[in-house]
Design a protein around this motif. Structure first.
Motif, short mmCIF file in Angstrom:
data_model
loop_
_atom_site.label_atom_id
_atom_site.label_comp_id
_atom_site.label_asym_id
_atom_site.label_seq_id
_atom_site.Cartn_x
_atom_site.Cartn_y
_atom_site.Cartn_z
N THR A 489 0.83 -1.21 0.00
CA THR A 489 0.00 0.00 0.00
C THR A 489 0.87 1.26 0.00
OG1 THR A 489 -1.79 -1.10 1.13
CG2 THR A 489 -1.76 1.28 1.28
N MET A 490 1.87 1.25 0.85
CA MET A 490 2.65 2.48 0.99
C MET A 490 3.61 2.71 -0.17
SD MET A 490 1.38 3.79 3.61
CE MET A 490 2.38 5.21 3.93
N GLY A 502 2.55 2.97 -4.95
CA GLY A 502 1.81 3.08 -3.71
C GLY A 502 1.54 4.52 -3.28
N VAL A 503 1.05 4.62 -2.07
CA VAL A 503 0.63 5.92 -1.54
C VAL A 503 1.80 6.93 -1.52
CG1 VAL A 503 -0.12 7.09 0.58
CG2 VAL A 503 -1.27 5.02 -0.18
N ASN A 504 2.97 6.46 -1.16
CA ASN A 504 4.12 7.37 -1.05
C ASN A 504 4.35 8.12 -2.36
OD1 ASN A 504 4.41 6.33 1.42
ND2 ASN A 504 6.37 5.31 1.07
N TYR A 505 4.46 7.36 -3.44
CA TYR A 505 4.73 7.99 -4.74
C TYR A 505 3.56 8.88 -5.16
CZ TYR A 505 8.49 4.59 -5.21
OH TYR A 505 9.63 3.86 -5.02
N ARG A 506 2.39 8.36 -4.97
CA ARG A 506 1.21 9.11 -5.41
C ARG A 506 1.04 10.39 -4.58
NH1 ARG A 506 -2.27 5.87 -8.66
NH2 ARG A 506 -1.30 3.83 -8.94
N ALA A 507 1.31 10.26 -3.30
CA ALA A 507 1.17 11.45 -2.44
C ALA A 507 2.14 12.55 -2.88
CB ALA A 507 1.44 11.07 -1.00
N LEU A 608 8.98 7.84 5.62
CA LEU A 608 9.36 8.85 4.62
C LEU A 608 8.71 10.16 5.07
CD1 LEU A 608 10.50 9.53 1.72
CD2 LEU A 608 8.20 9.10 0.90
N THR A 609 9.52 11.13 5.40
CA THR A 609 8.97 12.41 5.88
C THR A 609 9.16 13.48 4.81
OG1 THR A 609 9.59 11.78 8.12
CG2 THR A 609 9.04 14.09 7.76
#
Ligand SMILES: Nc1ncnc2c1ncn2[C@@H]1O[C@H](COP(=O)(O)OP(=O)(O)OP(=O)(O)O)[C@@H](O)[C@H]1O
Length: 991
Positions: A489-490, A502-507, A608-609
């Motif tokens: 997911t992330m 995942g969410v990281n790239y998309r965010a 990942l911040t």
């Protein structure tokens, strides 16, 4: 002109002479003396020639034709020649002439007499000359060193007079340039008849007038001195220079002539004014001088002529000038007119332009005003939009929980998933018999099934990204057991594609996209950190030169600028490509340990911040947002992972930090003044994104496999509580009518309880030899009853879940529960037999089933509350319905869950989650101390239960005591939970 000239006191010749003299002297200053000498000689010769001519060669034998100065002086020294001449000119002027007076050689003894006689002659001559008004000289001039020029002048004047006298016309005027001597003595002539009357009767003015008249007359005579002057001037000139010289001399003569006329006229006018009865009056009264009358007339005429002449000249000049001025004036007037016209046109143009300019300015002003108001409106709307948007986010809950079910990995067609159904925010799990057969439903903000794509999952996350750019802190973390799909997911699968991101790239992609959209108003600066927490130590995942070099890091609470790990690499990113590169590096560096459950199972939390700083282009205001994207380590229980040694240590660290996360969320939910962020590195790291205005999103992951159902249930319980905490908190001020409904329901429940209690008492009393422990519910006396109880309960649970229709569930999310009111109307707090009992079971439970870490605290409170209740009420609800703890937990590793799930009474059946061990935190826990005080016999406040109890526990709690007090927990909570669930159910059915 000639007539006028005849009346003038000066002649053209004299003027000419003056001009020539001036002309002659100017250019020839150097040979002035020689010229003068030459001129004097010429004049002297002229005088000598005239004397010789007048008295004959004999008489003038001593005087040569061209005498030297000395010769001339000596010849005239005796005065004899002079007297003879003047007598010739004016007979009898010197009546007595001494003959040969100075012949001293001839008369040696009579020298003194001779000198005297000579002086006598000279004196008589001078008197006679003076009487004639002619220039004289001093007798001493005849001596050595005297001025012979004066003598010459006198003789030439006499010559002029003689010549004038001979011609007999006009007024005689002496034209010589020798003035009459002023210092001359007044010699008295012995015989001066011709001029006696004349000298007697004329004043100075008259003398002057006569002299002028004489001069005028004289001017008509040929002037030899003028000739000489002309000759002198032309002497050294070349022939070609003569015309120019003549022209210049003539123009000067004209000029001089005019000047003299003008000055003479002025003089006359002034004299006439001064002496109105002046000379002319005197002349009038002079009867014997009619000549002067004539002259006076002439003078008057002359004056008139002069005036006329002057007037005519001035008239002409004036006319000419006037004409000239007029022309100039006309020209200037024309110019002025033209200029005026041009000025008028220009003025009109200017006015027009000014008008246009004003119009333009006004239009521009209006336009700018419009733009400014539009801009401010736009900013207002933007700000409002931002506020509303975030309000909406707030309303949705600051902590949101999304559940995601991983698809089966085997790809088997006959695979049987434990997930029974997914319906919007509700997931129903088919629990096997071991976990209390039936269906368990859990409510979340959103549930994603196995087929949900990465894009679908992210779609509901997207709003939070906007919040980050609006200056909010956001935390998105993935929770779940190992292999449940957290990393998927992330981050995404190993083989990453655009669709599987995942969410990281998309965010981050979204973040850059929105930042780009807002670039006109806000300029964003994005930088990234990536760390992992492994065994409670922080590692920088963005180092390239080796992990250990900078390991471990200090976590610094440094919230002002949002950098909690200042030592970790902070990399500025401009685009998604930068992020992809960094994340590749991060994942490479991430510590990955193999476990029995998942080859890729991470035993560390990775974070990942993303730090975002937005600067308002116009105001310069700065927004700071921070987003933590956390992939938590697996939450599975130790026994299942079959780990020991290092792996066990890892697991314990992981669970410690997850437990700390639960504590923090619990404290936040209760709005405690102290939030225990420092209990773990994980909570320290997420501190700024978990409290206050921060928005938190938890992705809870579950595996669909049957063998993971225990973990699945634990995970879902934890997650649901997290979700419920937030929902409860968000509902506080929602709807008071709901509270009323709930109160009614509570009252109904009370009635139902009373009825049931009475029924059961009847049953117990009716059963032969049946003894009921005061502390055990009748249906939990043995395993059968327990099983029965479970079977009885299950449908009730189902019913409960079933009855909680969607609408009710939705309301459940938004309704506010007032703890005081609920507690006031809820059944009494169930007592427990012994506080110690619970702990023994609890520890066992913790090790075996992964129960909540701080159940201890809840149990303590529950136990204390129960004891109070028991003491005060001497039995009641708890004694009758709480199952025996020994039997309850001896059922196996999941005894607690079984007990809690299978409360097996009507009340429990009526509440789907009656078995939940720590449902208390659904209520407003801030009120619990009050409750504790009420129920605590010793008056000491008891600690309120908190969310730490939500975290599955891997090892025994050090605070936990081996007691069976856990008995109280299930029913106690179940009772309370059940009460709340029942109320909800009833509320739903009522509607
Ligand atoms: N929604 C999904 N669709 C397809 N495959 C999935 C999905 N979720 C997980 N997987 C697959 O399941 C496996 C385990 O997933 P993943 O590694 O993400 O689990 P995890 O919870 O991160 O485990 P760990 O705690 O060990 O990191 C991976 O092969 C992953 O590709």
């Amino acid at each position: 002109m000639m007539a006028a000239e005849g009346a003038l006191s000066f002649s053209v010749a004299s003027v000419m002479e003056d001009v020539l003299q001036q002309h002659d002297t100017r250019p020839q200053v150097l040979d002035l003396d020689s010229r003068r000498a030459e001129e004097a000689a010429t004049r002297r010769y002229e005088a000598a020639a005239w004397l010789r001519k007048m008295i004959g060669v004999v008489g003038a034998r001593e005087l040569p034709a061209q005498p030297s100065e000395e010769e001339f002086r000596l010849a005239l020294r005796s005065g004899l020649i002079l007297c003879l001449v003047i007598n010739k000119v004016d007979p009898g002027a010197v009546p007595k002439v001494v003959e040969s007076p100075c012949d001293s050689a001839a008369v040696p003894d009579g020298a003194a007499l001779s000198i005297y006689q000579c002086f006598e002659n000279v004196r008589n001559f001078l008197v006679a000359v003076g009487q004639l008004g002619l220039p004289t000289f001093e007798p001493s001039d005849l001596e050595q060193g005297g001025k012979s020029s004066k003598i010459v002048n006198c003789i030439l004047a006499l010559k002029s007079y003689s010549e004038w006298k001979l011609t007999g016309n006009g007024v005689w005027k002496f034209g010589g340039n020798v003035k009459a001597t002023t210092s001359g003595k007044n010699f008295i002539r012995k015989n001066s008849e011709p001029f006696k009357n004349y000298s007697r009767n004329t004043s100075n003015t008259e003398t002057s007038t006569n002299a002028q008249l004489l001069e005028t007359e004289n001017s008509k005579m040929p002037n030899s001195s003028l000739n000489m002057l002309v000759r002198a001037v032309l002497l050294d000139k070349k022939p070609e220079e003569v015309p120019m010289l003549v022209e210049s001399v003539l123009s000067k003569v004209m000029e001089e002539f005019e000047n003299r006329i003008a000055s003479q006229v002025d003089f006359k006018l002034a004299a006439a004014k001064d002496t109105p009865n002046g000379s002319r009056t005197q002349l009038k009264h002079t009867s014997d001088d009619t000549k002067y009358k004539t002259e006076d007339k002439k003078l008057t005429l002359l004056e008139k002529d002069q005036k006329i002449h002057k007037n005519s000249i001035s008239d002409e000049e004036t006319k000419r000038r006037q004409l000239k001025y007029q022309m100039a004036f006309d020209g200037q007037e024309r110019d002025i007119k033209e200029l005026k016209q041009t000025l008028t046109i220009t003025k009109a143009g200017m006015q027009f332009m000014q008008m246009k300019f004003h119009e333009e300015i006004q239009n521009l002003g209006l336009h700018i005003h419009g733009l400014a108001s539009a801009a401010s409106g736009y900013h207002r709307v933007l700000e409002e939009n931002r506020k509303l948007y975030n309000q909406v986010q707030d309303l949705k809950g600051n902590i949101r929980v999304y559940c995601r079910v991983r698809p089966s990995l085997g790809g088997r067609s006959d695979f049987k998933s434990v997930v029974d159904s997914i319906e919007e925010g509700t997931i129903t799990i088919n629990t096997p018999a071991k976990y209390g057969k039936g269906c368990r439903s859990f409510n979340f903000n959103k549930v994603f099934g196995p087929t949900a794509t990465q894009a679908e999952v992210f779609a509901d996350t997207r709003p939070l990204i906007r919040s980050v750019l609006d200056g909010f802190n956001v935390c998105i973390f993935a929770y779940g057991q190992t292999g449940s799909g957290k990393t998927h997911t992330m981050t995404g699968p190993k083989d990453l594609t655009e669709t599987s991101q995942g969410v990281n790239y998309r965010a981050l992609s979204d973040l850059f996209f929105i930042a780009e959209q807002r670039k006109d108003t806000l300029h964003y600066d994005v930088s990234v950190q990536m760390i992992e927490i492994y065994n409670e130590q922080v590692r920088d995942l963005l180092v390239t030169e080796g992990l250990n070099k900078r390991y471990p890091f200090q976590l610094i609470i440094f919230l002002n600028n949002g950098f909690n790990v200042p030592d970790a690499s902070l990399v500025h990113v401009e685009s998604m490509y930068d992020v992809i590169d960094l994340m590749k590096l991060g994942h490479k560096n991430r510590a990955v340990g193999a476990t029995a459950l998942n080859d890729r199972s991470s035993r560390s939390h990775s974070c990942l911040t993303v730090h975002v700083q937005g600067r308002d282009v116009t105001s310069g205001a700065v927004l700071r947002g921070c987003m933590h994207l956390v992939d938590l380590a697996g939450s599975e229980r130790v026994d299942k992972s079959e780990v020991a040694g290092d792996r066990l240590k890892e697991a314990q660290h992981i669970n410690k930090s997850l437990s700390a996360l639960g504590d923090v969320i619990s404290s936040l939910a209760q709005k405690n003044s102290h939030v225990p962020y420092r209990n773990s590195k994980l909570t320290q790291l997420l501190q700024d994104s978990l409290g206050g205005q921060a928005k938190t999103l938890m992705f809870v992951h579950i595996s669909p496999e049957l063998n993971a159902v225990g973990e699945t249930l634990s995970t879902l319980k934890f997650a649901e509580r997290v979700a419920t905490v937030e929902l409860g908190a968000a509902q506080v001020h929602k709807d008071t009518s709901d509270v009323k409904d709930l109160k009614e329901q509570i009252a109904n429940l009370k009635a139902a309880l009373a009825k049931k209690e009475a029924d059961q008492e009847q049953k117990v009393s009716a059963s032969p030899g049946g003894k009921l422990s005061s502390r055990s519910p009748p249906n939990l006396q043995n395993g059968d009853s327990y099983t029965e109880s479970k079977s009885q309960r299950k449908p009730k649970t189902d019913v409960a879940n079933f009855e909680m229709d969607k609408k009710t569930r939705m309301r459940q999310k938004t309704q506010s529960f007032d703890l005081d009111e609920l507690l006031a109307n809820s059944p009494p707090w169930p007592p427990i037999s012994s506080p110690g009992e619970t702990y023994a079971e609890d520890d066992r439970e913790m090790m075996g089933s992964g129960d909540w870490v701080d159940k201890v605290m809840v149990n303590k409170q529950d136990a204390a509350a129960a004891r109070c209740w028991e003491a005060e009420n001497n039995g009641g609800f708890y004694q009758k319905y709480v199952p025996d703890s020994s039997k309850l937990y001896s059922e196996g590793a999941h005894g607690f869950e079984i007990a809690s799930t299978d409360g097996a009474d009507e009340l429990d059946a009526a509440t789907s989650d009656s078995s939940e061990p720590d449902l208390l935190w659904q209520f407003n826990h801030s009120k619990l101390p009050t409750l504790s005080r009420l129920n605590n016999s010793n008056g000491k406040p008891t600690k309120s239960p908190d969310l730490r109890s939500m975290i599955p526990r891997l090892g025994p709690s050090p605070s936990r005591k081996p007691t069976g007090s856990h008995q109280a927990q299930g029913p106690t909570r179940g009772g309370r939970q059940g009460t709340a669930a029942e109320m909800k159910r009833k509320a739903g059915s009522k509607k």
